[in-house]
Design an enzyme around this catalytic site. Structure first.
Site, short mmCIF file in Angstrom:
data_model
loop_
_atom_site.label_atom_id
_atom_site.label_comp_id
_atom_site.label_asym_id
_atom_site.label_seq_id
_atom_site.Cartn_x
_atom_site.Cartn_y
_atom_site.Cartn_z
CG ASP A 533 -0.20 -0.13 2.53
OD1 ASP A 533 0.53 0.82 2.89
OD2 ASP A 533 -0.34 -1.17 3.21
CD GLU A 613 18.28 -24.01 -16.02
OE1 GLU A 613 17.10 -24.26 -16.32
OE2 GLU A 613 18.83 -24.41 -14.97
#
Length: 726
Positions: A533, A613
């Site tokens: 928030d 990777e």
């Protein structure tokens, strides 16, 4: 000037919008307009039509039966004066009555921004915007309500807050106190809101409004995973780039309520603020109550314009500290790599491998302190478990710094386990109702942050750690909701103040620590996005978006979060496959594409990934660094929705000067004999030429004709396209 007062008319003007209120003949403050920009002297109250309506009462001082507060649009609705719709304030007077009748008294316009003591709020310099204070008074009870308005003109932002002052000699009890009210006379509105759960936060939902109330709320002591204190009032035909809508958010991190209502004559009201079910506030003579800030922005160009206004205002006029506009280190977090099973050598091995691949920081998550061998003990004992680590924290930091890596650590300062030294020495620090066991969450309880002595105790332990080792990052977590609250610090009649005072206490400690350690980057977290928030973004440049690191699920989480919150404020990591939360398998490159929709990092054991990777990690780090500033400062465009039937989710970032962009696409489903997929960029300079996917075309052509996506080769494949003006 952005605020003009003309006789009984007050008009607030931003770059593209106007907001107007009027003091009527009886002294009530009416809301007359919020929408496209008008002239300061244009009185929009002509749109209000009075008529004699059955069962709609009239103020005593008028003989006009067509005048009723039950249908008039108001700036701050009250209880008990004949308006039966959603109200903003309820007060219990000494005689037990609860009537509040507020009338205009005065107003004042000033340069710069008003201040809210103890609360996070937007800020700006005197030359950037103005403030307005309107005083309303109930002469019988002695309640004075100060309506505060701030105008951030360039971003079309209007902030609102309320200060309630008891000017009487009596003790009053405030039973409900909300931060804002807005009444819309016309418009068939829907409510866009963002619901969810732990590990699946801020899911987009568009709900039709009906006669009666639609209530969004959190009673959990936090803004919560389940609802978010941001909504959009949108007309039914509103899309990303078309239509009228109003974005609204609370700058607050605790329990809240947002009520929307269509009344008997088809007007729409929205009120929002502190949740009244867990609230009552004793206001002694001369005392004041300051409420959290609310923020509005109006758009006549769809959701996209709301997003750009919020993102710019949050980045430049809400978030503080050196890391808001500064490169944040690419980090690796050890949680999903080790959980609680680690020591200093294992942490260092992860750091060593990460460094070789270009990563800049290691964050040691839960498990380095107290007797924290699992999640049933240790919280509150903030001292280094050197037996478990086999090292001091200072020594570990030196080892990691020696390879040119930074070290961060995890804290959960608001929590306590019963199996701790802290509980045995200070059982009263725990929130627990006398003679009741309470409820556990993750085997933990909550500390009483309404008490300064408790906050100071936790602060001193944290300071001792931070002053003794070179820690450059803190992940501040909060892993349960509040329930069965009680504080020995509060009198029985003031126990209804607990939830609000808890959040004020949290803000107090956060403010103290972030000011004391400006060079430490603080990341917020509450089981992921349970406290995502504007209140927390005031103290944290970023928040861990969700505990769900699945790339495909994060498409929805990032989509919903992006409407109000800058995407650069979202902590986003590449994690293992199969994913630890969903067991879904996704391509390594897709996990990176999604994580580059936020502040980039990794959450897996790099010693266990393949050499191929590892090469991809190097390339991803290099790629992210190229677009780092763009991700944090550029304009964000939602090109498609993960909720639509489209087979892909696409989003775009574009620099403010429109010279550089990044277009990202993730395939959500594959089909046989596939048809073309077109992706339409937005925001480009129509007459400039841009290179995308090795092809050069005019901006207008790209936006009108689109980019044809290459043939899809595998499930959940992704694409990243640079947009470069040439």
């Amino acid at each position: 000037m952005s605020i003009k007062a003309n006789k009984n008319l007050i008009t607030i003007t931003t770059k593209n919008t106007s907001y107007q209120m009027k003091i009527d003949e009886l002294g009530y403050l009416l809301h007359t307009w919020y929408g496209e920009r008008i002239e300061d002297n244009e009185d929009m109250s002509y749109r209000i039509s009075n008529m004699d309506r059955g069962f709609c009462g009239n103020p005593y001082e008028t003989m006009d039966r067509s005048y009723s507060l039950d249908v008039l649009p108001q700036e701050y609705s009250t209880f008990g004066n004949g308006d039966y719709r959603a109200d903003c304030i309820q007060v219990i007077n000494p005689d037990g009555t609860n009537v509040v009748d507020l009338k205009y008294d005065s107003h004042k316009i000033s340069k710069g921004k008003y201040e809210l003591k103890g609360l996070p709020a937007f800020f700006w310099e005197k030359e950037e915007g103005e403030s307005l204070k309107v005083n309303l008074i109930d002469k019988v009870s002695g309640i004075r309500v100060e309506l505060l308005y701030g105008v951030l003109e360039k971003y079309d932002i209007i902030t609102r807050s309320v200060r309630i002052v008891n000017t009487s000699d009596n003790v009053l009890k405030i039973k409900k106190a909300l931060s804002a009210c807005i009444d819309m006379l016309d418009g068939d509105f829907e409510l866009v809101h963002f619901h969810g759960k732990h590990a699946m936060e801020r899911e987009f939902e568009r709900s039709p409004l009906a006669h009666g109330k639609l209530v969004l709320e959190s009673k959990r002591g936090t803004s919560s995973h389940q609802q978010n204190p941001f909504v959009i009032l949108a007309k039914k035909d509103t899309t990303e780039i078309y239509g009228e809508c109003i974005g609204f958010a609370l700058v607050y991190s605790g329990s809240f309520i947002i009520e929307t209502e269509i009344d008997q004559v088809n007007q729409t009201r929205l009120v929002a603020g502190l949740h009244p079910e867990q609230f009552s506030y004793v206001l002694k003579a001369g005392d004041e109550l300051v409420l959290p800030e609310a923020v509005f922005t109006y758009s006549n160009g769809g959701f996209e314009k709301i997003t750009h206004s919020f993102h710019d205002a949050v980045r430049n006029n809400l978030q503080r500290g050196e890391f808001v506009h500064k490169h944040r280190p690419i980090l690796i977090n050890n949680w999903e790599a080790t959980y609680f099973d680690f020591d200093a050598d294992k942490i260092f091995d992860i750091a060593l491998k990460a460094k070789s691949l270009g990563i800049e920081m290691l964050v040691m998550d839960d498990g380095w302190f107290g007797e924290r061998y699992d999640d049933t003990k240790g919280l509150g004992d903030w001292y280094v478990n050197e037996k478990k680590l086999g090292s001091s924290l200072k020594e570990l930091a030196k080892r990691i710094n020696a390879i040119d890596m930074k070290l961060g650590i995890w804290f959960e300062p608001e929590m306590i386990n019963e199996d701790t030294k802290l509980y045995r020495e200070h059982p009263d620090f725990m929130i627990r109702v006398p003679n009741r066991k309470g409820t556990k969450g993750r085997e933990q309880f909550v500390l009483d942050f309404t008490r300064k002595d408790v906050r100071d105790y936790i602060r001193d332990m944290m300071v001792k750690i931070l002053d003794n080792a070179n820690i450059e990052y803190i992940k501040w977590d909060m892993n349960r909701s509040l329930s069965a609250v009680y504080s020995s610090n509060l009198a029985a009649e003031s126990m209804g103040e607990f939830h609000y005072r808890y959040v004020l206490g949290l803000y107090d400690l956060l403010n103290e620590l972030t000011q004391k350690y400006p060079s430490i980057m603080f990341e917020g977290c509450s089981g992921g996005g349970g406290r995502y928030d504007l209140g927390m973004l005031y103290y944290h440049p970023q928040i861990w978006l969700s505990d769900d690191t699945d790339a495909i699920e994060r498409l929805k989480i990032q989509y919903g979060s992006s409407f109000a919150y800058p995407i650069g404020s979202a902590g986003a990591h590449v994690s293992a496959s199969p994913n630890h939360q969903t067991t879904r398998k996704t391509p390594f490159e897709t996990r990176a594409t999604v994580a580059m929709g936020g502040t980039f990092g990794y959450e897996l054991d790099l010693n266990k990934v393949s050499k191929t990777e590892q090469k991809m990690v190097k390339a991803q780090v290099k790629d992210y660094l190229k677009y780092d500033e763009l991700i944090h400062e550029g304009d964000y465009y939602r090109l498609t929705s993960p909720y639509d039937k489209s087979r892909v989710t696409a989003w775009q970032l574009l620099s403010k000067d429109k010279s550089l962009g990044l277009l990202s696409v993730v395939v959500q489903s594959v089909e046989a004999n596939e048809s073309n997929i077109y992706i339409y960029p937005r925001g480009l300079d129509e007459n400039a030429y841009y290179k995308i996917a090795e092809e050069k075309r005019r901006g207008k052509v790209w936006m009108s004709g689109g980019l044809v996506l290459p043939r899809i080769k595998e499930e959940y494949e992704s694409f990243r396209f640079e947009i470069k003006r040439v």
